[in-house]
Each structure stands twice: as C-alpha cells, then as structure tokens.
Write an enzyme that holds these catalytic residues in place. Structure first.
Site, PDB file in Angstrom:
ATOM      1  N   THR A  26       0.852  -1.201   0.000  1.00  0.00           N
ATOM      2  CA  THR A  26       0.000   0.000   0.000  1.00  0.00           C
ATOM      3  C   THR A  26       0.884   1.246   0.000  1.00  0.00           C
ATOM      4  O   THR A  26       1.965   1.249   0.596  1.00  0.00           O
ATOM      5  CB  THR A  26      -0.898  -0.019   1.255  1.00  0.00           C
ATOM      6  OG1 THR A  26      -1.771  -1.151   1.154  1.00  0.00           O
ATOM      7  CG2 THR A  26      -1.743   1.248   1.368  1.00  0.00           C
ATOM      8  N   GLY A  27       0.393   2.303  -0.635  1.00  0.00           N
ATOM      9  CA  GLY A  27       1.135   3.570  -0.659  1.00  0.00           C
ATOM     10  C   GLY A  27       1.465   3.958  -2.094  1.00  0.00           C
ATOM     11  O   GLY A  27       1.207   3.194  -3.038  1.00  0.00           O
ATOM     12  N   SER A  28       2.083   5.112  -2.257  1.00  0.00           N
ATOM     13  CA  SER A  28       2.307   5.634  -3.604  1.00  0.00           C
ATOM     14  C   SER A  28       3.336   4.818  -4.386  1.00  0.00           C
ATOM     15  O   SER A  28       3.260   4.735  -5.615  1.00  0.00           O
ATOM     16  CB  SER A  28       2.738   7.105  -3.521  1.00  0.00           C
ATOM     17  OG  SER A  28       3.893   7.242  -2.720  1.00  0.00           O
ATOM     18  N   THR A  29       4.310   4.200  -3.698  1.00  0.00           N
ATOM     19  CA  THR A  29       5.318   3.393  -4.399  1.00  0.00           C
ATOM     20  C   THR A  29       4.717   2.040  -4.784  1.00  0.00           C
ATOM     21  O   THR A  29       4.867   1.586  -5.931  1.00  0.00           O
ATOM     22  CB  THR A  29       6.574   3.205  -3.520  1.00  0.00           C
ATOM     23  OG1 THR A  29       6.891   4.438  -2.885  1.00  0.00           O
ATOM     24  CG2 THR A  29       7.759   2.747  -4.344  1.00  0.00           C
ATOM     25  N   ALA A  83       7.916   1.636   2.120  1.00  0.00           N
ATOM     26  CA  ALA A  83       8.246   1.853   3.537  1.00  0.00           C
ATOM     27  C   ALA A  83       8.431   3.354   3.761  1.00  0.00           C
ATOM     28  O   ALA A  83       8.694   4.105   2.815  1.00  0.00           O
ATOM     29  CB  ALA A  83       9.521   1.112   3.921  1.00  0.00           C
ATOM     30  N   ASP A  84       8.276   3.746   5.000  1.00  0.00           N
ATOM     31  CA  ASP A  84       8.507   5.149   5.354  1.00  0.00           C
ATOM     32  C   ASP A  84       9.965   5.390   5.699  1.00  0.00           C
ATOM     33  O   ASP A  84      10.485   6.476   5.483  1.00  0.00           O
ATOM     34  CB  ASP A  84       7.591   5.531   6.518  1.00  0.00           C
ATOM     35  CG  ASP A  84       6.140   5.374   6.123  1.00  0.00           C
ATOM     36  OD1 ASP A  84       5.727   6.030   5.163  1.00  0.00           O
ATOM     37  OD2 ASP A  84       5.433   4.556   6.732  1.00  0.00           O
ATOM     38  N   GLU A 103      -0.445  -4.979   6.303  1.00  0.00           N
ATOM     39  CA  GLU A 103       0.882  -5.083   5.660  1.00  0.00           C
ATOM     40  C   GLU A 103       1.776  -6.055   6.427  1.00  0.00           C
ATOM     41  O   GLU A 103       2.493  -6.862   5.823  1.00  0.00           O
ATOM     42  CB  GLU A 103       1.553  -3.706   5.589  1.00  0.00           C
ATOM     43  CG  GLU A 103       0.906  -2.783   4.574  1.00  0.00           C
ATOM     44  CD  GLU A 103       1.425  -1.360   4.613  1.00  0.00           C
ATOM     45  OE1 GLU A 103       1.307  -0.680   3.582  1.00  0.00           O
ATOM     46  OE2 GLU A 103       1.935  -0.921   5.656  1.00  0.00           O
TER      47      GLU A 103
HETATM   48  C1  5RP Z   1       1.395   2.340   4.178  1.00  0.00           C
HETATM   49  C2  5RP Z   1       2.856   2.186   4.169  1.00  0.00           C
HETATM   50  C3  5RP Z   1       3.582   2.659   2.962  1.00  0.00           C
HETATM   51  O1  5RP Z   1       4.264   1.607   2.408  1.00  0.00           O
HETATM   52  C4  5RP Z   1       4.520   3.738   3.351  1.00  0.00           C
HETATM   53  O2  5RP Z   1       3.764   4.764   3.998  1.00  0.00           O
HETATM   54  C5  5RP Z   1       5.269   4.302   2.171  1.00  0.00           C
HETATM   55  O3  5RP Z   1       4.402   4.996   1.358  1.00  0.00           O
HETATM   56  P1  5RP Z   1       4.873   5.734   0.048  1.00  0.00           P
HETATM   57  O4  5RP Z   1       5.291   4.688  -0.914  1.00  0.00           O
HETATM   58  O5  5RP Z   1       3.628   6.481  -0.401  1.00  0.00           O
HETATM   59  O6  5RP Z   1       5.966   6.675   0.430  1.00  0.00           O
HETATM   60  O7  5RP Z   1       3.471   1.696   5.071  1.00  0.00           O
HETATM   61  O8  5RP Z   1       0.842   1.917   5.400  1.00  0.00           O
END
Ligand code: 5RP
Length: 230
Positions: A26-29, A83-84, A103
């Site tokens: 989940t998330g933009s990547t 990941a953040d 996740e």
């Molecule tokens: C969602 C997450 C995402 O993987 C994390 O926030 C990274 O997001 P992005 O790819 O948008 O930077 O852990 O719960």
C-alpha cells in the site's frame, strides 16, 4: 520523486515469475508496482495477489489482477511493499498510509519481502519518521500510558499524536482502529521497542517491521541500489 518510485517498482517486477502468489503493498510506491503488474497480467502473466488494504484491493481489481486471501492459500512467494524508513539491517518503519496491520500480516505470511522506495527512505537509525502505532480506541489513555512506559524502557521519548484524516476527523484504519503517531526522532534499539510495544494489550500492531524485509530496492539520482538483508 514519483519517477524514482516507479523505477524501484519496475525493478521489483523483474523478480516476479509466472504462477507466483504475491502480497500487494500500500502507498504511492506500491501503487506503481500494482500498476505495472496489471500491465503484465494483461499481457498474459499469471499471478494471484493478496492486497494489504482496501485501496490496493480496489486498484488491483481495476487493473485486472486476480486476488485471493490468506485463508485460501498457504504461503505467499513475495510481498512487494513500500516503507517510510529503512535502516541498514532492513528494519522498517511502515504505516504512513495507515495500512501497517494488514501489511505486517501479509509480509509475515510471505517467503520474501521486497521493499521498494526512493532513496530518501534510507536512514542510519530509524525514528525520524513518526512511528505509527495502531490502537484500540477503548481505554486509550491507559494504552498511551503503557506506550510511554515502553518508550522509557527502550530509551526513547517524544510526542504522541492521534492521527487525523484530511477531513479533520480521527483517521480510522481498514480494521476499524486508530493510529497514534509517535515523534521519537531516533530509535536506537528498534527490536527492543518493537518487542515492548507488542506486549501492550491496547496496541493492535506497530509500524516497526523487524526482520521482515528481505531485499530493499532503492531508486536514486545515481541509479538503483539493491540491498539484501545480511
Ligand atoms: C502504508 C505504508 C507505505 O508503504 C509507506 O507509507 C510508504 O508509502 P509511500 O510509498 O507512499 O511513500 O506503510 O501503510
């Protein structure tokens, strides 16, 4: 930045083989990965996916990726997720998008977890990104106190903020829980803190992913770096 995320996603796609069972992050990547996987599926690749959020489920369905659940299969071959933050041991902070519970369940049910990111997510020590902690609303004050104790025992401190959505209301996860974002700055011993947080009854899950990431694919201005967990 978005181009880098897509490059990392494309590199991860090279690891996907016909017949694989995949965890879809989940998330933009991760969204780029699902998008690119959808193109491969349309071209004939046969895979099945388990989404880590309702948002990813909707996207994967729209892309025509066949989906299943962890109740209908044994193990997953690979989970691909963003990941953040990640450190050199490939420990992660996740949950910026609020999907950390599913996740983590999906990553733990996978033989491998490939983490895809732009290289700004790489840090020496976790903690600059606020640590998401998914909690049950019942007894929140007692849970917060227990979390503070866990922080003290693992040598960290910082402000705890109940996450709000864009509409200003408390953010509610896919599982119906709330998230506390803990602004810790630096988590010197992430495995210790992870263990302590996991013992707290009102904590459903936390965003420290310890020992789950197998491979990191980091895209930066100088190219793509692949790091394997030692
Ligand atoms: C969602 C997450 C995402 O993987 C994390 O926030 C990274 O997001 P992005 O790819 O948008 O930077 O852990 O719960």
């Amino acid at each position: 930045m978005d181009q880098l995320k897509r490059q990392a996603a494309a590199k991860a796609l090279e690891q996907v083989r016909d017949g694989m069972k995949l965890g879809l992050g989940t998330g933009s990547t991760a969204k780029h990965f699902v998008d690119l996987l959808g193109e491969k599926v349309a071209a004939g690749l046969r895979v099945v996916g388990v989404p880590t959020s309702e948002a990813t489920r909707a996207q994967a369905e729209a892309c025509g990726i066949p989906l299943t659940t962890l109740d209908d299969i044994d193990r997953l071959d690979i989970t691909i997720d963003g990941a953040d933050e990640m450190d050199p041991a490939l420990n992660l902070i996740k949950g910026g998008g609020g999907a950390l519970l599913r996740e983590k369940i999906v990553a733990a049910a996978s033989d491998r977890m490939i983490v895809i990111a732009d290289d700004s997510k790489w840090v020496d020590v976790l903690g600059r990104f606020p640590l998401p902690i998914e909690v049950i609303p019942f007894g929140l004050t007692a849970t917060r106190r227990a979390i503070s104790d866990a922080f003290a025992q693992s040598g960290v401190s910082g402000q705890m903020v109940v996450r709000k959505g864009k509409d200003g209301h408390v953010f509610v996860t896919d599982g119906g829980h709330w998230i506390i974002d803990a602004h810790l700055g630096r988590i010197a011993d992430a495995p210790r803190l992870a263990g302590l947080l996991s013992l707290i009854p009102g904590v459903v899950e936390h965003g420290l992913f310890i020992g789950l990431g197998s491979t990191a694919i980091l895209a930066g201005a100088q190219g793509i770096r692949v790091v394997e967990r030692r």
